[in-house]
Design a protein around this motif. Structure first.
Motif, short mmCIF file in Angstrom:
data_model
loop_
_atom_site.label_atom_id
_atom_site.label_comp_id
_atom_site.label_asym_id
_atom_site.label_seq_id
_atom_site.Cartn_x
_atom_site.Cartn_y
_atom_site.Cartn_z
N VAL A 363 25.89 -7.08 -58.06
CA VAL A 363 25.81 -6.53 -56.71
C VAL A 363 25.43 -5.06 -56.75
O VAL A 363 26.01 -4.27 -57.51
CB VAL A 363 27.15 -6.71 -55.97
CG1 VAL A 363 27.10 -6.07 -54.58
CG2 VAL A 363 27.51 -8.18 -55.88
N THR A 364 24.43 -4.68 -55.94
CA THR A 364 23.98 -3.28 -55.87
C THR A 364 24.59 -2.54 -54.69
O THR A 364 24.95 -1.36 -54.81
CB THR A 364 22.44 -3.22 -55.77
OG1 THR A 364 21.88 -3.83 -56.93
CG2 THR A 364 21.95 -1.78 -55.67
N TYR A 365 24.70 -3.21 -53.54
CA TYR A 365 25.24 -2.57 -52.33
C TYR A 365 26.42 -3.37 -51.81
O TYR A 365 26.47 -4.60 -51.94
CB TYR A 365 24.18 -2.52 -51.23
CG TYR A 365 23.05 -1.55 -51.48
CD1 TYR A 365 23.22 -0.18 -51.35
CD2 TYR A 365 21.77 -2.03 -51.84
CE1 TYR A 365 22.17 0.71 -51.57
CE2 TYR A 365 20.72 -1.15 -52.06
CZ TYR A 365 20.93 0.22 -51.92
OH TYR A 365 19.89 1.10 -52.13
N MET A 366 27.35 -2.66 -51.16
CA MET A 366 28.44 -3.31 -50.45
C MET A 366 28.61 -2.60 -49.11
O MET A 366 28.96 -1.42 -49.06
CB MET A 366 29.74 -3.27 -51.24
CG MET A 366 30.89 -3.93 -50.48
SD MET A 366 32.27 -4.45 -51.54
CE MET A 366 32.60 -2.99 -52.48
N ALA A 367 28.34 -3.33 -48.02
CA ALA A 367 28.44 -2.76 -46.68
C ALA A 367 29.63 -3.36 -45.96
O ALA A 367 29.89 -4.56 -46.06
CB ALA A 367 27.16 -3.04 -45.88
N GLY A 368 30.35 -2.51 -45.22
CA GLY A 368 31.53 -2.98 -44.51
C GLY A 368 31.63 -2.38 -43.13
O GLY A 368 31.08 -1.30 -42.85
N ALA A 369 32.32 -3.09 -42.26
CA ALA A 369 32.60 -2.61 -40.91
C ALA A 369 34.06 -2.88 -40.61
O ALA A 369 34.65 -3.85 -41.10
CB ALA A 369 31.71 -3.31 -39.87
N SER A 370 34.65 -2.02 -39.81
CA SER A 370 36.02 -2.20 -39.32
C SER A 370 36.99 -2.43 -40.47
O SER A 370 37.04 -1.65 -41.42
CB SER A 370 36.05 -3.34 -38.30
OG SER A 370 37.23 -3.30 -37.54
N GLY A 371 37.79 -3.52 -40.42
CA GLY A 371 38.87 -3.72 -41.38
C GLY A 371 38.42 -3.81 -42.82
O GLY A 371 39.18 -3.44 -43.73
N SER A 372 37.22 -4.30 -43.08
CA SER A 372 36.77 -4.39 -44.48
C SER A 372 36.56 -3.01 -45.09
O SER A 372 36.62 -2.86 -46.31
CB SER A 372 35.48 -5.21 -44.55
OG SER A 372 34.45 -4.62 -43.79
N THR A 373 36.32 -1.99 -44.26
CA THR A 373 36.16 -0.63 -44.80
C THR A 373 37.47 -0.10 -45.35
O THR A 373 37.47 0.80 -46.18
CB THR A 373 35.63 0.34 -43.73
OG1 THR A 373 36.60 0.47 -42.68
CG2 THR A 373 34.32 -0.15 -43.14
#
Length: 834
Positions: A363-373
């Motif tokens: 995995v190169t990128y990991m993007a998150g929003a809200s609770g996953s951040t």
């Protein structure tokens, strides 16, 4: 259009353009058949003119009383910049005595329709049925002065900045009888105003010189206003009456020559003039805001390092004979949605599952929003988190998820929150509920006070040892404008914070500091990570319109609500003259008082927060609406109104991205990141495919490459653990593997291929659909058994689809190799022709 060579200090994706200034004359001639709002009397009309790219203040005609066909014949002059999108707003008002004036209509007119030395007479129809209209004449003349240069990326424009130095010698003024305040003002400047006091019966010495500075656009029609106001003591409070001016002096700043001192005298106390020396100083040309849509140099350097890790991992899991090199290495990304503590827990589990399968290093990128951040920001506190056993991180998370949260609201903690918010206020920030929520999250899910900052996470990327984290938020309007009508993607990485639509980014260390015209004017401490966690995952700043959209997926009622307010009123003549880059002429009809109140109730966000706007002082390029990158990310009707866009806003209003689409796809869909595979982890309960479908609809409307999401009724009824979406017609679209929280085969299998014994069947009975589920958004505390079962369930679903993931990776490698081969053949063919 002329271009000059770009300075070496400027980013590679912005450039210089030559620019001229023009003198614009606007003659408000007359209005006809105006009915107003009064039933008994005729309207009392006046017109306001607002051109924020020239002057911050509005200009106004005289009021013509009791007249439905007012004739003003008044002329107003503006200084116009050639490379900036200049939209003049003409608003018609009905004056009222004793109550607020009635706003009847507003016309937004693109001054690009006016050509040099060619007067244009426009008649703006307000209401064709009743014959209401406004007649205005525009004239544009050149100004005889040397051409200047501006810095631009094709969307934003930064004109030359001027620094006005004002020096005052108090010692030369005789002692005053009354306490007097000198107010210096330059409207539209970074400082806006400065104040200094003259105290009676105090002898000033020779060191009484005071120097003030104003920063403003040199090409604007800025003016320095100096006024002396008497100050009256009332009890122990001192105030100045702005209307009780002793003297008032206004100096147009465009008449001041650089590097030459200009003396100005302000008549002052006892007939002794107050002398001011004005001087223009040079400003640094290099910008602190990076203008450009390309990746920053730090991210590019990271990708080179990460490629080596990814190539080795792919060779191992795919059992490849040869090494992957360069463009043959596919880019795999993880996309995580919001979902409070449920998303936080599940992302730990999914990352652990990827690690067990040997896929985490792919995995190169990991993007998150809200609770996953919340998970991401915790993990990246350890520079080597992905190289360690994820079970340690899961045990740490379990400790906080399962503990009681009553101490979060204890008296001691509330005192601590108050002290922290007071400290942020002293540091120049604006404390809000979002900050308080961040402190609460820190109390619930962290071990005491966490001093780390987002920029500290660069240590976790130094050798390419972890995927690059991207945290997503959206910028919305604080007032009575819904998220459906205005939202802009804002991404955070350890390197930069950027607003995608405008191609503007700042260093992460500078987030929260004050910027003006691309320069860092006042540095504030970078916020601690907990404050950003509160911003990214503020589950409480939802307004009623957001709630309606998220629960029903229907926004037609809101579109209908808005349609009667804004319409295109260009006639055929204007349409023929208007070039493609010119904005249509729009008529805005204000809502009724009742509608305004209702709109405010629907759109109000009582507990959001505001952040410093790093685009303050920029303007929109005259052709901004035609720029391909801007067009890709614009998606609301307000994007055609530059006067309402973020560069003119005082602050940013950043909120949880889940209030539009509960997903973090957008940063991964930027073509510069070249993402081939997206592992989409969806942590919503009752709508496991909604965010994916909304993203597909959004991307289709924006022209963004994304596979089509088309499901049959049978597929909707029988939800799967993993969906694979591929667009065979568009090879640049990423392969999306979507993993919703669906409890299907886990009910019978405790591991892939291993059936449960009869006594183990209860372990597979996990409720992720009903109102009584232990994983509801509002629940921040799980029992140990609920936490453990969520971990097993999510890891099982991932491992049970391992063959789908590996197949997608093989497909991506094959596509990359074929594309690389075609590129080489093309290059060889080109070289042969040469």
């Amino acid at each position: 259009m002329s271009y000059v060579m770009m300075d070496q200090g400027l980013p590679s994706s912005c450039y210089k353009e030559e620019a001229s200034n023009y003198e614009l004359s606007v003659r408000i001639i007359q209005a006809q058949n105006i009915h107003g709002t009064d039933i008994v009397t005729k309207p009392d009309c006046y017109v306001c003119l607002w051109l924020p790219t020239s002057l911050q203040e509005k200009k106004k005609t005289k009021t013509l009383w009791n007249c439905k066909n007012p004739v003003w014949n008044e002329t107003f002059n503006f200084r116009i910049h050639s490379q900036i999108k200049n939209i003049l707003e003409l608003s018609l008002h009905d004056a009222d005595t004793g109550t607020e004036d009635d706003h009847l209509y507003t016309v937004c007119y693109d001054l690009g329709n006016v050509t040099l030395d060619n007067p244009v007479l426009e008649t703006f129809p307000f209401n064709k049925e009743s014959g209401e209209e406004l007649q205005v004449e525009f004239t544009m003349l050149p100004i005889s002065e040397p051409k200047k240069t501006v810095t631009t990326n094709g969307v934003l424009v930064c004109p030359e900045m001027a620094a006005l130095e004002v020096q005052i010698e108090k010692a030369k003024v005789e002692k005053c009888k009354d306490k007097t305040e000198l107010v210096l003002t330059v409207k539209g400047s970074y400082e806006d105003s400065h104040r200094t006091m003259f105290i009676p019966n105090i002898t000033t010495g020779s060191s009484s010189k005071e120097t003030f500075e104003f920063h403003y656009s040199r090409d604007s029609a800025a003016e320095l206003t100096a006024s002396l106001n008497k100050v009256y003591p009332v009890v122990d409070v001192t105030f100045s009456n702005e209307d009780d001016h002793l003297n008032l002096t206004t100096v147009p700043l465009n008449v001041i020559s650089p590097d030459t001192e200009t003396n100005v005298q302000l008549p002052a106390m006892e007939n002794k003039p107050l002398e001011m020396q004005l001087k223009l100083n040079e400003c640094p040309e290099k910008l602190d805001v990076r203008l450009g849509f390309n990746l920053c140099d730090q991210e590019k350097a990271f990708l080179v390092k990460r490629q080596k890790v990814v190539a080795a991992a792919l060779k191992k899991v795919l059992q490849l004979q040869n090494d992957l090199v360069g463009e043959e290495i596919p880019v795999v990304a993880v996309m995580a949605t919001g979902g409070g503590a449920r998303a936080m827990s599940s992302l730990y589990s999914h990352l652990c599952g990827l690690q067990k399968m040997g896929l985490l290093d792919c995995v190169t990128y990991m993007a998150g929003a809200s609770g996953s951040t919340w998970t991401m920001s915790k993990l990246y506190g350890d520079p080597d988190w992905s190289q360690k056993e994820m079970s340690e991180s899961i045990n740490d998370a379990k400790k906080y998820i399962t503990k009681k949260k009553t101490s979060t609201f204890s008296v001691e903690r509330l005192k601590y929150y108050r002290q922290e918010l007071h400290q942020t206020s002293k540091e120049g920030q604006k404390p809000s509920f979002t900050d308080l929520w961040g402190l609460m999250l820190e109390s619930m899910f962290d071990n005491g006070r966490n001093e780390s900052k987002l920029s500290d996470q660069k240590a976790a990327l130094e050798n390419g040892q972890n995927p690059l984290p991207i945290y997503l938020a959206i910028n919305v309007k604080h007032g009575n404008i819904s998220t459906l009508d205005f939202k802009e993607w804002c991404e955070f990485t350890p390197y930069e914070v950027g607003l995608t639509k405008y191609g503007a980014s700042i260093r992460t260390e500078d987030f929260g500091s004050e910027f003006y015209m691309g320069r860092l004017m006042k540095r504030h401490p970078e916020p601690r990570i907990c404050y950003l966690q509160g911003l990214w995952g503020n589950v409480f700043s939802l307004n009623l319109v957001d709630t309606w959209y998220l629960t029903t997926q229907l926004d037609t009622f809101w579109e209908h609500w808005m349609k009667h307010r804004i319409k295109d009123i260009d006639n055929e003549d204007i349409r023929r003259r208007r070039e493609e880059a010119h904005t249509k002429t729009h008529l805005f009809t204000p809502s009724s008082t009742f509608s305004s109140i209702l709109t405010g109730l629907l759109t109000n966000r009582p507990i959001d927060g505001e952040q410093q706007n790093f685009l303050r002082g920029f303007h929109l390029h005259k052709d901004y609406h035609q720029h391909s990158q801007f067009r890709t990310w614009k998606d609301t009707h307000l994007d055609i109104f530059p006067n309402k866009l973020t560069p003119l806003a005082d602050n940013l209003c950043l909120v949880d991205a889940g209030y539009f689409i509960n997903a973090s796809f957008p940063p991964l869909l930027k073509p510069e990141r070249k993402v081939d595979i997206i592992l989409s982890f969806d942590y919503t309960l009752d709508t496991p495919l909604q965010a994916l479908e909304q993203t597909c609809t959004y991307c289709e409307a924006q022209g963004i490459c994304f596979p089509k999401v088309s499901l049959s009724e049978e597929e909707r009824k029988k939800q799967k653990e993993c969906y694979v979406f591929v667009d065979d017609d568009n090879p640049t679209a990423p392969i999306v593997l979507h993993f919703p929280l669906v409890n299907d085969t886990f009910r019978k299998y405790k591991e892939p291929g291993v059936l449960r014994a009869q006594e183990e069947m209860s372990e597979g009975n996990i409720d992720v659909t009903s109102f009584f589920s232990p994983y509801l958004l509002t629940n921040f505390t799980y029992s140990e058994s609920d936490f453990d079962r969520l971990m097993k369930f999510t890891q099982y679903n991932l491992q049970n689809s391992s063959n789908l993931i590996l197949d997608a990776m093989r497909t991506a490698v094959e596509k990359r190799k074929n594309r690389n081969l075609l590129n080489k053949m093309y290059q060889n063919k080109t070289q042969t022709k040469s």
